[in-house]
Scaffold this motif. Structure first.
Motif, PDB file in Angstrom:
ATOM      1  N   PHE A  71      -6.635  26.307 -17.944  1.00 51.57           N
ATOM      2  CA  PHE A  71      -6.200  25.079 -18.613  1.00 51.57           C
ATOM      3  C   PHE A  71      -6.983  24.847 -19.899  1.00 51.57           C
ATOM      4  N   LEU A  72      -8.301  24.995 -19.838  1.00 57.26           N
ATOM      5  CA  LEU A  72      -9.132  24.785 -21.039  1.00 57.26           C
ATOM      6  C   LEU A  72      -8.792  25.789 -22.131  1.00 57.26           C
ATOM      7  N   ALA A  73      -8.579  27.053 -21.742  1.00 62.42           N
ATOM      8  CA  ALA A  73      -8.218  28.072 -22.733  1.00 62.42           C
ATOM      9  C   ALA A  73      -6.845  27.796 -23.330  1.00 62.42           C
ATOM     10  N   ALA A  74      -5.912  27.301 -22.507  1.00 62.50           N
ATOM     11  CA  ALA A  74      -4.573  26.993 -23.013  1.00 62.50           C
ATOM     12  C   ALA A  74      -4.625  25.844 -24.017  1.00 62.50           C
ATOM     13  N   VAL A  75      -5.390  24.801 -23.699  1.00 64.37           N
ATOM     14  CA  VAL A  75      -5.514  23.660 -24.617  1.00 64.37           C
ATOM     15  C   VAL A  75      -6.157  24.102 -25.924  1.00 64.37           C
ATOM     16  N   ARG A  76      -7.182  24.918 -25.836  1.00 70.42           N
ATOM     17  CA  ARG A  76      -7.879  25.405 -27.034  1.00 70.42           C
ATOM     18  C   ARG A  76      -6.949  26.253 -27.893  1.00 70.42           C
ATOM     19  N   LEU A  87     -10.867  22.629 -34.229  1.00 72.23           N
ATOM     20  CA  LEU A  87     -11.679  22.766 -33.025  1.00 72.23           C
ATOM     21  C   LEU A  87     -13.068  22.212 -33.296  1.00 72.23           C
ATOM     22  N   SER A  88     -13.483  21.297 -32.450  1.00 69.25           N
ATOM     23  CA  SER A  88     -14.806  20.721 -32.632  1.00 69.25           C
ATOM     24  C   SER A  88     -15.467  20.559 -31.281  1.00 69.25           C
ATOM     25  N   GLY A  89     -16.754  20.365 -31.325  1.00 65.50           N
ATOM     26  CA  GLY A  89     -17.485  20.147 -30.086  1.00 65.50           C
ATOM     27  C   GLY A  89     -17.476  21.377 -29.196  1.00 65.50           C
ATOM     28  N   TRP A  90     -17.170  21.185 -27.936  1.00 67.89           N
ATOM     29  CA  TRP A  90     -17.217  22.276 -26.969  1.00 67.89           C
ATOM     30  C   TRP A  90     -16.093  23.285 -27.157  1.00 67.89           C
ATOM     31  N   MET A  91     -15.060  22.927 -27.897  1.00 71.07           N
ATOM     32  CA  MET A  91     -13.956  23.871 -28.107  1.00 71.07           C
ATOM     33  C   MET A  91     -14.232  24.858 -29.238  1.00 71.07           C
ATOM     34  N   ALA A  92     -15.214  24.563 -30.049  1.00 62.93           N
ATOM     35  CA  ALA A  92     -15.507  25.439 -31.178  1.00 62.93           C
ATOM     36  C   ALA A  92     -16.079  26.768 -30.674  1.00 62.93           C
ATOM     37  N   GLU A  93     -16.298  27.662 -31.578  1.00 59.64           N
ATOM     38  CA  GLU A  93     -16.838  28.969 -31.221  1.00 59.64           C
ATOM     39  C   GLU A  93     -18.235  28.815 -30.644  1.00 59.64           C
ATOM     40  N   ASP A  94     -18.305  28.777 -29.344  1.00 56.72           N
ATOM     41  CA  ASP A  94     -19.576  28.652 -28.649  1.00 56.72           C
ATOM     42  C   ASP A  94     -19.718  29.865 -27.748  1.00 56.72           C
ATOM     43  N   ARG A  95     -20.716  30.658 -28.003  1.00 56.91           N
ATOM     44  CA  ARG A  95     -20.894  31.897 -27.244  1.00 56.91           C
ATOM     45  C   ARG A  95     -21.161  31.639 -25.761  1.00 56.91           C
ATOM     46  N   SER A  96     -21.701  30.495 -25.437  1.00 59.91           N
ATOM     47  CA  SER A  96     -21.990  30.215 -24.034  1.00 59.91           C
ATOM     48  C   SER A  96     -20.714  29.971 -23.232  1.00 59.91           C
ATOM     49  N   LEU A  97     -19.605  29.693 -23.891  1.00 64.87           N
ATOM     50  CA  LEU A  97     -18.334  29.478 -23.199  1.00 64.87           C
ATOM     51  C   LEU A  97     -17.444  30.713 -23.210  1.00 64.87           C
ATOM     52  N   ALA A 154     -17.317  33.243 -21.234  1.00 65.56           N
ATOM     53  CA  ALA A 154     -16.782  33.561 -19.912  1.00 65.56           C
ATOM     54  C   ALA A 154     -15.609  32.652 -19.558  1.00 65.56           C
ATOM     55  N   VAL A 155     -15.673  31.402 -19.962  1.00 66.94           N
ATOM     56  CA  VAL A 155     -14.570  30.471 -19.696  1.00 66.94           C
ATOM     57  C   VAL A 155     -13.318  30.943 -20.413  1.00 66.94           C
ATOM     58  N   TRP A 156     -13.444  31.348 -21.671  1.00 68.53           N
ATOM     59  CA  TRP A 156     -12.277  31.799 -22.435  1.00 68.53           C
ATOM     60  C   TRP A 156     -11.767  33.127 -21.877  1.00 68.53           C
ATOM     61  N   LEU A 157     -12.659  33.973 -21.381  1.00 66.66           N
ATOM     62  CA  LEU A 157     -12.241  35.255 -20.813  1.00 66.66           C
ATOM     63  C   LEU A 157     -11.488  35.046 -19.501  1.00 66.66           C
ATOM     64  N   ILE A 158     -12.028  34.224 -18.633  1.00 66.90           N
ATOM     65  CA  ILE A 158     -11.356  33.940 -17.362  1.00 66.90           C
ATOM     66  C   ILE A 158     -10.046  33.201 -17.614  1.00 66.90           C
ATOM     67  N   GLY A 159     -10.010  32.376 -18.644  1.00 65.43           N
ATOM     68  CA  GLY A 159      -8.816  31.602 -18.963  1.00 65.43           C
ATOM     69  C   GLY A 159      -7.819  32.329 -19.829  1.00 65.43           C
ATOM     70  N   CYS A 160      -7.911  33.661 -19.883  1.00 68.06           N
ATOM     71  CA  CYS A 160      -7.004  34.427 -20.751  1.00 68.06           C
ATOM     72  C   CYS A 160      -5.541  34.194 -20.392  1.00 68.06           C
ATOM     73  N   VAL A 161      -5.254  33.932 -19.127  1.00 72.59           N
ATOM     74  CA  VAL A 161      -3.862  33.697 -18.724  1.00 72.59           C
ATOM     75  C   VAL A 161      -3.346  32.410 -19.361  1.00 72.59           C
ATOM     76  N   GLY A 162      -4.172  31.372 -19.356  1.00 68.58           N
ATOM     77  CA  GLY A 162      -3.774  30.115 -19.990  1.00 68.58           C
ATOM     78  C   GLY A 162      -3.598  30.268 -21.485  1.00 68.58           C
ATOM     79  N   SER A 163      -4.477  31.047 -22.087  1.00 68.41           N
ATOM     80  CA  SER A 163      -4.384  31.278 -23.525  1.00 68.41           C
ATOM     81  C   SER A 163      -3.107  32.037 -23.878  1.00 68.41           C
ATOM     82  N   ALA A 164      -2.790  33.066 -23.101  1.00 75.82           N
ATOM     83  CA  ALA A 164      -1.563  33.828 -23.346  1.00 75.82           C
ATOM     84  C   ALA A 164      -0.324  32.972 -23.083  1.00 75.82           C
ATOM     85  N   ALA A 165      -0.394  32.113 -22.085  1.00 77.33           N
ATOM     86  CA  ALA A 165       0.734  31.222 -21.791  1.00 77.33           C
ATOM     87  C   ALA A 165       0.943  30.228 -22.933  1.00 77.33           C
TER      88      ALA A 165
END
Length: 159
Positions: free
Chosen positions: A75-80, A92-102, A104-115
């Protein structure tokens, strides 16, 4: 000297949103189908990951927690991704910006991003609205500069 601002091409389309050309719709369908295939493949891979955890017989709580984590990350990756394609990377600002600590979240959320990419490609070429807005801003700035130069005859060179 004439200032002409040319629109930038849209990624994967090889054309601008102004001059789409004949193959634009074919490319748009191909990109939509590719994004859908990526979404299905990613979901398939994540299903195997969840199945592997279930085989370990770690319990229903861990299974539910894993599924919840994947759903939240997707869900987070899809919104981003949607926000980035609709409004641009600068939005993109705050936690949605390019943050290296996130990462893993963007990698796991690849399905949401592709959707999100698939859904956006049904509306328009992903990134088209961002390119159009940037082009309109640049065109307006160029018109203002031209009007400002035309309004100052004392700055003109005498022949």
């Amino acid at each position: 000297m004439t200032e002409e601002i040319r629109p930038e091409p849209v990624r994967f389309f090889g054309t601008t949103w102004v001059t789409r050309g004949g193959a634009y719709w074919l490319r748009r369908v191909a990109v939509s189908l590719g994004a859908l295939a990526t979404t299905v493949a990613g979901a398939f891979v994540l299903r195997f990951a969840v199945g592997g955890v279930r085989l370990s017989k770690s319990g229903g709580f861990v299974d539910a927690l894993l599924v919840l984590a994947i759903a939240v990350c997707s869900f987070l990756a899809a919104v981003r991704t949607w926000k980035q394609l609709a409004e641009g990377r600068d939005s993109l600002s705050g936690w949605m910006a390019e943050d290296r600590s996130l990462g893993a979240v963007w990698l796991i959320g690849c399905v949401g991003s592709a959707a999100a990419y698939f859904c956006r490609s049904l509306v328009e070429a992903p990134g088209e609205a961002v390119r159009r807005a940037a082009w309109e801003r640049e065109t307006a700035r160029a018109a203002q500069r031209k009007a400002a130069r035309a309004g100052r005859p004392e700055k003109r060179r005498k022949k």
